[in-house]
Design a protein around this motif. Sequence first.
Motif, PDB file in Angstrom:
ATOM      1  N   PRO A 256       0.798  -1.234   0.000  1.00 25.04           N
ATOM      2  CA  PRO A 256       0.000   0.000   0.000  1.00 25.04           C
ATOM      3  C   PRO A 256       0.828   1.280   0.000  1.00 25.04           C
ATOM      4  N   ARG A 257       2.075   1.211   0.489  1.00 23.46           N
ATOM      5  CA  ARG A 257       2.900   2.430   0.512  1.00 23.46           C
ATOM      6  C   ARG A 257       3.130   2.974  -0.887  1.00 23.46           C
ATOM      7  N   LEU A 258       3.154   2.096  -1.892  1.00 17.70           N
ATOM      8  CA  LEU A 258       3.335   2.602  -3.241  1.00 17.70           C
ATOM      9  C   LEU A 258       2.199   3.544  -3.617  1.00 17.70           C
ATOM     10  N   CYS A 259       0.994   3.275  -3.104  1.00 18.94           N
ATOM     11  CA  CYS A 259      -0.130   4.185  -3.344  1.00 18.94           C
ATOM     12  C   CYS A 259       0.191   5.575  -2.822  1.00 18.94           C
ATOM     13  N   GLY A 623     -35.623 -18.615 -14.769  1.00 17.50           N
ATOM     14  CA  GLY A 623     -35.440 -17.710 -15.892  1.00 17.50           C
ATOM     15  C   GLY A 623     -34.027 -17.733 -16.431  1.00 17.50           C
ATOM     16  N   ASP A 624     -33.883 -17.146 -17.630  1.00 22.06           N
ATOM     17  CA  ASP A 624     -32.578 -17.057 -18.267  1.00 22.06           C
ATOM     18  C   ASP A 624     -31.818 -15.858 -17.728  1.00 22.06           C
ATOM     19  N   GLY A 625     -30.524 -15.898 -17.855  1.00 25.34           N
ATOM     20  CA  GLY A 625     -29.703 -14.777 -17.424  1.00 25.34           C
ATOM     21  C   GLY A 625     -28.286 -14.935 -17.930  1.00 25.34           C
ATOM     22  N   LEU A 626     -27.469 -13.971 -17.597  1.00 30.91           N
ATOM     23  CA  LEU A 626     -26.075 -13.954 -18.010  1.00 30.91           C
ATOM     24  C   LEU A 626     -25.217 -14.330 -16.802  1.00 30.91           C
ATOM     25  N   GLU A 627     -24.305 -15.288 -16.994  1.00 30.68           N
ATOM     26  CA  GLU A 627     -23.448 -15.728 -15.890  1.00 30.68           C
ATOM     27  C   GLU A 627     -22.139 -14.948 -15.877  1.00 30.68           C
ATOM     28  N   LEU A 628     -21.751 -14.512 -14.668  1.00 32.51           N
ATOM     29  CA  LEU A 628     -20.488 -13.822 -14.472  1.00 32.51           C
ATOM     30  C   LEU A 628     -19.810 -14.353 -13.224  1.00 32.51           C
ATOM     31  N   ILE A 629     -18.524 -14.064 -13.111  1.00 30.49           N
ATOM     32  CA  ILE A 629     -17.818 -14.251 -11.851  1.00 30.49           C
ATOM     33  C   ILE A 629     -17.609 -12.871 -11.250  1.00 30.49           C
ATOM     34  N   VAL A 630     -17.919 -12.717  -9.969  1.00 36.48           N
ATOM     35  CA  VAL A 630     -17.707 -11.462  -9.248  1.00 36.48           C
ATOM     36  C   VAL A 630     -16.955 -11.809  -7.972  1.00 36.48           C
ATOM     37  N   ALA A 631     -15.810 -11.191  -7.773  1.00 38.95           N
ATOM     38  CA  ALA A 631     -14.979 -11.552  -6.627  1.00 38.95           C
ATOM     39  C   ALA A 631     -14.228 -10.338  -6.113  1.00 38.95           C
ATOM     40  N   ALA A 632     -13.970 -10.346  -4.819  1.00 35.18           N
ATOM     41  CA  ALA A 632     -13.057  -9.385  -4.199  1.00 35.18           C
ATOM     42  C   ALA A 632     -11.958 -10.197  -3.534  1.00 35.18           C
ATOM     43  N   HIS A 633     -10.701  -9.813  -3.779  1.00 37.88           N
ATOM     44  CA  HIS A 633      -9.616 -10.620  -3.204  1.00 37.88           C
ATOM     45  C   HIS A 633      -8.383  -9.776  -2.934  1.00 37.88           C
ATOM     46  N   ARG A 634      -7.470 -10.364  -2.178  1.00 33.14           N
ATOM     47  CA  ARG A 634      -6.225  -9.703  -1.781  1.00 33.14           C
ATOM     48  C   ARG A 634      -5.025 -10.369  -2.451  1.00 33.14           C
ATOM     49  N   GLY A 635      -5.146 -10.751  -3.689  1.00 40.24           N
ATOM     50  CA  GLY A 635      -4.067 -11.472  -4.348  1.00 40.24           C
ATOM     51  C   GLY A 635      -3.002 -10.599  -4.950  1.00 40.24           C
ATOM     52  N   GLY A 636      -3.045  -9.282  -4.741  1.00 43.83           N
ATOM     53  CA  GLY A 636      -2.063  -8.400  -5.353  1.00 43.83           C
ATOM     54  C   GLY A 636      -1.640  -7.301  -4.402  1.00 43.83           C
ATOM     55  N   ILE A 637      -1.133  -6.233  -4.959  1.00 41.41           N
ATOM     56  CA  ILE A 637      -0.589  -5.136  -4.170  1.00 41.41           C
ATOM     57  C   ILE A 637      -1.630  -4.500  -3.269  1.00 41.41           C
ATOM     58  N   VAL A 638      -2.882  -4.419  -3.733  1.00 44.88           N
ATOM     59  CA  VAL A 638      -3.993  -3.886  -2.935  1.00 44.88           C
ATOM     60  C   VAL A 638      -5.196  -4.785  -3.163  1.00 44.88           C
ATOM     61  N   PRO A 639      -6.177  -4.746  -2.265  1.00 43.59           N
ATOM     62  CA  PRO A 639      -7.404  -5.500  -2.521  1.00 43.59           C
ATOM     63  C   PRO A 639      -8.059  -5.015  -3.807  1.00 43.59           C
ATOM     64  N   ALA A 640      -8.663  -5.950  -4.536  1.00 46.10           N
ATOM     65  CA  ALA A 640      -9.232  -5.597  -5.839  1.00 46.10           C
ATOM     66  C   ALA A 640     -10.532  -6.335  -6.065  1.00 46.10           C
ATOM     67  N   LEU A 641     -11.370  -5.735  -6.887  1.00 50.37           N
ATOM     68  CA  LEU A 641     -12.606  -6.343  -7.351  1.00 50.37           C
ATOM     69  C   LEU A 641     -12.375  -6.892  -8.746  1.00 50.37           C
ATOM     70  N   VAL A 642     -12.863  -8.108  -8.989  1.00 48.21           N
ATOM     71  CA  VAL A 642     -12.706  -8.773 -10.287  1.00 48.21           C
ATOM     72  C   VAL A 642     -14.093  -9.161 -10.791  1.00 48.21           C
ATOM     73  N   ILE A 643     -14.420  -8.747 -12.009  1.00 49.11           N
ATOM     74  CA  ILE A 643     -15.680  -9.143 -12.634  1.00 49.11           C
ATOM     75  C   ILE A 643     -15.365  -9.671 -14.020  1.00 49.11           C
ATOM     76  N   GLY A 644     -15.839 -10.876 -14.301  1.00 53.23           N
ATOM     77  CA  GLY A 644     -15.572 -11.479 -15.600  1.00 53.23           C
ATOM     78  C   GLY A 644     -16.819 -12.090 -16.193  1.00 53.23           C
ATOM     79  N   LEU A 645     -16.961 -11.986 -17.497  1.00 53.23           N
ATOM     80  CA  LEU A 645     -18.088 -12.588 -18.198  1.00 53.23           C
ATOM     81  C   LEU A 645     -17.864 -14.074 -18.373  1.00 53.23           C
ATOM     82  N   GLY A 646     -18.937 -14.845 -18.235  1.00 52.83           N
ATOM     83  CA  GLY A 646     -18.859 -16.257 -18.567  1.00 52.83           C
ATOM     84  C   GLY A 646     -18.983 -17.198 -17.409  1.00 52.83           C
ATOM     85  N   GLY A 647     -19.016 -16.687 -16.157  1.00 54.19           N
ATOM     86  CA  GLY A 647     -19.150 -17.590 -15.017  1.00 54.19           C
ATOM     87  C   GLY A 647     -18.028 -18.606 -14.989  1.00 54.19           C
ATOM     88  N   ILE A 648     -18.375 -19.879 -15.072  1.00 58.11           N
ATOM     89  CA  ILE A 648     -17.358 -20.934 -14.990  1.00 58.11           C
ATOM     90  C   ILE A 648     -16.455 -20.946 -16.219  1.00 58.11           C
TER      91      ILE A 648
END
Length: 742
Positions: A256-259, A623-648
Amino acid sequence: MTVVSGSASVPAVPAVPAVPAASAASAASAASAASASDGFALDRLLAPASVAVVGATDRPGSYAAQALLNLGKIGFTGPVWGVNPRRSEVLGFPCVPSVAELPEPVDAVIVAIPADGVHAAVEQAGASGCGGAVVFSAGFGEVRAGDALQAALVETAHRHRFPVCGPNCNGIVSPRRRVALWGDTLAVADPGAVALVSQSGNVAVNALCTRRGLRFHTVIASGNQAVLDAADYLMWLAGQGDVGAVALYLEDDGGPRLCDGLAACADASLRVVVLKVGSTPAGAAAAGAHSGALAGDQRVFRSLVHEAGAVWAADVHELLELSKTLAVPSRHAHAAAPERPPGLAIMTCSGGDSAQGADEAQLLGLSLPPLAPQTLARLSELLPSAATAANPLDYTAVIWGEVQTLAALVDALGSDPAVDLVLVFYDQPHGMDGAQAEGWAAVREGVMLGAARSPVPTLLSSTLPELLDDGAAWQVVQAGVPAVAGLRTGLRCAATMLGVGRPAADGARLRCIAAAARRGEPAGGAGHWLAEHEGKALLREAGVPVADGVVVSCLGAAIAARTALGGTIALKLSAASVQHKSDIGGVALGLACDEDVERGFGPLAALARRHDGVVLAERMAAGDGLELIVAAHRGGIVPALVIGLGGIWTELLGDVFVVPLPVDAARIRAGLAGLRGASLLFGGRGRAGVDVDALCALAQRLGELLVGRGLALVECNPVLVGPLGAIALDASIRTGEQGDAQ
């Protein structure tokens, strides 16, 4: 889609004595905490008026001897002492037996002795009031056997509030201040406006030796960064007022100091170019989750660089060229009209260069707008009959060396209402003299004259990197025109100057990111995974929509749950030890009758017993819908939100948006609009969109949950989004640090 929710039940000086491993870890931890809370005063170290060299010698090839010679080569005018108990003088400089016996506390101490003597030298320097040290010596944290030595050095530096560059570094060079605390090859050149901070000594050495019209304000080869790190140097450089741009080469992410350092640069409107190599242990650990594989530490790091308004470099060549370009102060207040993309005009004397430039511009998303009628008319008056007025403009070699004509062409292109930058291709062979040299000089003069008249900035670029002459490039830079080595890099620099794909730097936003990273850091320890039913209870508490569900302990309870939950259910293994349950047959979907439940429950109950888990019954989302992955994680320099199309299938599609936390729904929505599959979300080509607002709200809550609860990972995969809402169908949550899970 129908969204359902529910409730359910986290040499010359004495050697330093050896430090035990436990003490080393404690010292490093304490040093890290101190560094995060307050900074060092760096003026005396980075702009010293006096220097001492510990280990002074005249032995050819030694770092100490080279450092003394470099001080003379660069023209350092302050007093210089050697420290060597066996010498009274070295290379004309007086010597004293120890740092403690210096006639006065010096501003900068160069330490060039074996590692086991460094601690005592630094102790004496700190205790006597010296300003800081550059430690060339190796044998510290870069090797396992040196961990204790490094920890002791860090503890001493923080106890005395004594800044240390290194250890295991090449040092500091400041041509602008005629300072060289440098133990390697040094080619002295005119001072410039580029500052380079590099953990790689070789990158710094090579940069100082390069010939591409690049001139430096300061070069810092920071080595192990045991005491001072990139953030410290960035904050100091941001306060100088005469730095044009910073090139930052990192092997560690800086945390975080880099921020904080990037925020200081943002506040000072100091542009930063970043090249980060390697992966961190945190990023490697995060790869165990889907979101970690999608957005490891490098991708999170790049997202932070983007948020900082900084520029990501693909290699060292780009790092140097981009920083050199951004360091040239703009003399133009021109900005592209908000209703159109920024426009580029290319000018060259070669049809081949025109075609290459147009192709590369398209790859970078640069607009080469058609020229206005008045511009075409003006160009036609200036061009020879063999040339055609267009963008790109091939003015042909017929008017090569005609200063006023070339200047008028640059001005005409820059005056077009759709043009915001003029890029001129210019190649200069080496070793020219006589009439040849005069011809190329005339072309440069024409470009510089035209740039001075043009209402928009001008950029000069060679087509091949080696055809940018150092002296010619520096002349052009001094005239206010950036000069770049290589056609592709020239187009990349043009895109950067035009601000393509780059947000404005926001120091306040960066400080919020740093604060969130610190406030929500897990306390440590092994951490553990939550079973899915436990994780979904936490999500419900945070306001995240999840399917109604209940833990069932027997077949009768499962059959009763089907009726209570609406007729069609899913049965799942819910166990903290199993995160990828579909891989072992841990999911049964679409159970619409008692017989379906009976067939599905037995195998899942057996798996639950084997993995110390339970069986979870959940209502199937309708009903039908669009699948996504939505995640929050600490895998890098700062915590981040990840959203991706396609689910699995997201890993296969690779269409992912990553943004540092904290983040609000508006910023999430803007990021989603940049996905390749954005039309699936927002609608287009005859397809209706989905409830993006509900998706953004869900994602925002996941980020708030991760930071607020100090979690390591909150991953919902898939999230089903339809026209009327969004719901998390699966959840993986981990506390603390990486645990073991199948």
